[in-house]
Design an enzyme around this catalytic site. Structure first.
Site, PDB file in Angstrom:
ATOM      1  CG  HIS A   1      20.726  56.888 -26.539  1.00 56.25           C
ATOM      2  ND1 HIS A   1      21.618  57.879 -26.224  1.00 56.25           N
ATOM      3  CD2 HIS A   1      21.105  55.808 -25.811  1.00 56.25           C
ATOM      4  CE1 HIS A   1      22.505  57.424 -25.351  1.00 56.25           C
ATOM      5  NE2 HIS A   1      22.220  56.165 -25.076  1.00 56.25           N
TER       6      HIS A   1
ATOM      7  CG  HIS B   1      19.831  55.416 -21.062  1.00 52.74           C
ATOM      8  ND1 HIS B   1      20.630  54.798 -20.118  1.00 52.74           N
ATOM      9  CD2 HIS B   1      20.652  55.715 -22.097  1.00 52.74           C
ATOM     10  CE1 HIS B   1      21.871  54.739 -20.559  1.00 52.74           C
ATOM     11  NE2 HIS B   1      21.906  55.268 -21.762  1.00 52.74           N
TER      12      HIS B   1
END
Ligand code: AMP
Ligand code: ZN
Length: 135
Positions: free
Chosen positions: A101, A99
């Site tokens: 951020h 992922h």
């Protein structure tokens, strides 16, 4: 992966504050934001880190992150953001599904930068040779 929280979020099996979704990408608010609007961008297909994620997926991930970062900045009025991506537990990765951020930044948010080190004489040269030998 069946027991992965981000896979479950991408499939809608676990609730999230969804911001964006397309065929390959899902984006949602981080539940414990560093600043308001902190957004996570994930591929729907499970891989763990940057290293096992196909380049094609990474291209889609970075492209969606760019689009989302612009929207987050405009929505929050923040003037900057950090695009962060942790790989492996030792680097602070808590959720083993890749992922990005998007962390909106404020002038007075009080974030401190990481500590810096100084190279010894000859150390950079030795290090670059070693790194280059692994390319
Ligand atoms: P990392 O340390 O890079 O693995 O970051 C994982 C991030 O996921 C953290 O910032 C958590 O706050 C966030 N997080 C974990 N579970 C959830 C969830 N169910 N919904 C939204 N964000 C989450
Ligand atoms: Zn997953």
């Amino acid at each position: 992966m069946s027991d992965c929280i981000f896979c479950k979020i991408a499939k809608g099996e676990v609730p999230s504050y969804k911001i964006y979704e397309d065929e390959d990408i899902f984006a949602f608010l981080d539940i414990a934001p560093n600043n308001y609007g902190h957004t996570l961008v994930i591929p729907k297909v499970h891989t763990e880190t940057l290293l096992d994620t196909p380049d094609e997926t990474l291209a889609k991930l970075i492209s969606a992150s760019k689009k989302l970062a612009k929207a987050v900045l405009e929505a929050t009025g923040c003037k900057g953001f950090n695009l962060a991506q942790n790989n492996f537990e030792v680097a602070g990765q808590m959720v083993p599904h890749i992922h990005f951020h998007i962390i909106p930044r404020l002038e007075d948010d009080g974030f401190k930068f990481w500590p810096v080190k100084k190279y010894e004489k000859g150390q950079p040269e030795a290090l670059i040779e070693k790194i280059k030998s692994h390319l």
